[in-house]
Design a protein around this motif. Structure first.
Motif, mmCIF file in Angstrom:
data_model
loop_
_atom_site.group_PDB
_atom_site.id
_atom_site.type_symbol
_atom_site.label_atom_id
_atom_site.label_comp_id
_atom_site.label_asym_id
_atom_site.label_seq_id
_atom_site.Cartn_x
_atom_site.Cartn_y
_atom_site.Cartn_z
ATOM 1 N N ILE A 256 0.841 -1.199 0.000
ATOM 2 C CA ILE A 256 0.000 0.000 0.000
ATOM 3 C C ILE A 256 0.876 1.250 0.000
ATOM 4 O O ILE A 256 0.624 2.207 -0.746
ATOM 5 C CB ILE A 256 -0.954 -0.012 1.217
ATOM 6 C CG1 ILE A 256 -1.994 -1.132 1.059
ATOM 7 C CG2 ILE A 256 -1.655 1.334 1.368
ATOM 8 C CD1 ILE A 256 -2.843 -1.366 2.295
ATOM 9 N N PHE A 257 1.918 1.241 0.818
ATOM 10 C CA PHE A 257 2.848 2.378 0.854
ATOM 11 C C PHE A 257 3.533 2.563 -0.498
ATOM 12 O O PHE A 257 3.644 3.687 -1.008
ATOM 13 C CB PHE A 257 3.894 2.148 1.943
ATOM 14 C CG PHE A 257 4.874 3.279 2.105
ATOM 15 C CD1 PHE A 257 4.618 4.305 2.999
ATOM 16 C CD2 PHE A 257 6.052 3.327 1.364
ATOM 17 C CE1 PHE A 257 5.521 5.360 3.159
ATOM 18 C CE2 PHE A 257 6.946 4.366 1.501
ATOM 19 C CZ PHE A 257 6.686 5.389 2.395
ATOM 20 N N ASP A 258 3.991 1.465 -1.101
ATOM 21 C CA ASP A 258 4.688 1.545 -2.393
ATOM 22 C C ASP A 258 3.800 2.161 -3.468
ATOM 23 O O ASP A 258 4.234 3.042 -4.222
ATOM 24 C CB ASP A 258 5.141 0.154 -2.846
ATOM 25 C CG ASP A 258 6.265 -0.392 -1.990
ATOM 26 O OD1 ASP A 258 6.870 0.394 -1.232
ATOM 27 O OD2 ASP A 258 6.530 -1.605 -2.055
ATOM 28 N N LEU A 259 2.560 1.692 -3.553
ATOM 29 C CA LEU A 259 1.675 2.133 -4.630
ATOM 30 C C LEU A 259 1.142 3.539 -4.407
ATOM 31 O O LEU A 259 1.031 4.325 -5.362
ATOM 32 C CB LEU A 259 0.501 1.155 -4.766
ATOM 33 C CG LEU A 259 0.864 -0.281 -5.159
ATOM 34 C CD1 LEU A 259 -0.391 -1.155 -5.159
ATOM 35 C CD2 LEU A 259 1.543 -0.342 -6.516
ATOM 36 N N LEU A 260 0.809 3.863 -3.166
ATOM 37 C CA LEU A 260 0.144 5.136 -2.895
ATOM 38 C C LEU A 260 1.092 6.256 -2.466
ATOM 39 O O LEU A 260 0.692 7.423 -2.473
ATOM 40 C CB LEU A 260 -0.922 4.949 -1.813
ATOM 41 C CG LEU A 260 -2.048 3.973 -2.133
ATOM 42 C CD1 LEU A 260 -3.051 3.925 -0.982
ATOM 43 C CD2 LEU A 260 -2.754 4.347 -3.437
#
Length: 336
Positions: A256-260
């Motif tokens: 989630i951190f990587d994508l957002l």
């Protein structure tokens, strides 16, 4: 041939550097979580996830600012997400008690929020092609800073939900933890990770030139696997110590951190960046497939068994095989 071997050796050394920096960074984030009294599920989904995702964040920033290869950074993010979903839970289950229990919070909150993150990032790229097309460049568009705020706002919502969980499950801070020392080790680990990630990015670009293929294909394997070492380290250690919830929450929280965050930050730092939709769609399509497989397996019986762990690793083998065939020209799903 000698040049390719040198680039592969660089990737191996850079991965070892990232590994060492990650050990320091992960140890410091654990101490900070205990020192500030963070609940276990939040520790895995936010604190440990953000800390272990620093290599991916640095890969986007370095690839964009230093090398002008934004799509390489995106490829590293997507490849890392696939690695996190398929390889890390599989290895964690096999290295631990041969099976890991999942929970409804992980399956219905973390997994579903992660699926939303995948959809939002793909929507952001689609809006770039529709509303900010590049003239005479086919299906290309610019991801602007305004569009980058879209996924970042969703991550803000995610952090807010974790904050609400933290208030419902209060933990007492451990006064014995030296927070200042933990922050210093966090900074040192981050610097070492930056050095290692730069080596991975250079290796990916060199391999792309050597094989005459887009650099982002190598970003999806070389940079992604090397930068995912911290996630693997955190999740396997957590699984072996019987903390399956922290292990799987770290995988989903990291993705989630990587994508957002990682991808939008690259845009915010560098300004409007061009993306080729024909390159993005196949990458995101396999990520969606990996997401469906992970969700289905984690939901069945609320348990990740040894056989299911091997199934996840097998799917990652298919992913790598596809990228190898693309790199040697035997497949052309991703236009060169």
């Amino acid at each position: 041939m000698l040049g390719v071997l040198s680039l592969l050796a660089l990737a191996v050394v850079a991965t070892a550097v990232v590994w060492q920096g990650s050990i320091w960074l992960e140890s410091s984030t654990d101490q900070l979580a205990v020192g500030y009294g963070v609940p276990p599920i939040v520790q895995g989904a936010v604190i440990a996830a953000a800390g272990s995702s620093m290599p991916e964040l640095m890969s986007v920033i370095l690839a964009t600012l230093v090398h002008g290869e934004f799509e390489l950074g995106v490829g590293a993010i997507v490849g890392s997400a696939v690695f996190n979903l398929l390889v890390i839970p599989g290895l964690a289950a096999l290295a631990g008690p041969k099976e890991m229990a999942t929970t409804r919070d992980l399956v219905y909150k973390e997994s579903l929020f992660y699926m939303l993150a995948v959809a939002v990032l793909l929507l952001t790229f689609s809006l770039a092609v529709i509303y900010y097309p590049l003239e005479g460049a086919g299906l290309q568009g610019e991801v602007t800073r305004a569009l980058a705020l879209f996924p970042l706002s969703l991550y803000a919502l995610y952090v807010f939900t974790q904050y609400l969980d933290a208030t419902e499950d209060e933990q007492q801070p451990d006064a014995s933890v030296d927070r200042a020392r933990a922050w210093r080790w966090f900074g040192l680990g981050l610097v070492v990770i930056i050095v290692g990630v730069e080596g991975l990015v250079r290796a990916a670009i060199g391999l792309g030139d050597a094989f005459g293929t887009p650099a982002f294909l190598w970003g999806m394997t070389v940079v992604a696997a090397g930068s995912s070492v911290p996630d693997a380290f955190v999740s396997i250690v957590a699984a072996r110590s019987g903390r399956a919830s922290v292990s799987l929450a770290n995988v989903l929280g990291s993705n989630i951190f990587d994508l957002l965050v990682a991808v939008p930050v690259g845009v915010l730092v560098a300004g409007a960046l061009a993306i080729t939709f024909a390159h993005i769609v196949p990458m995101m399509a396999f990520l969606v497939l990996a997401t469906v497989v992970f969700f289905a397996i984690s939901r069945t019986g609320m348990l990740l068994s040894e056989r299911e762990a091997w199934l996840l690793l097998g799917f990652y083998g298919l992913f790598v095989s596809w990228l190898v065939l693309e790199s040697v020209g035997l497949m052309n799903v991703v236009p060169t």
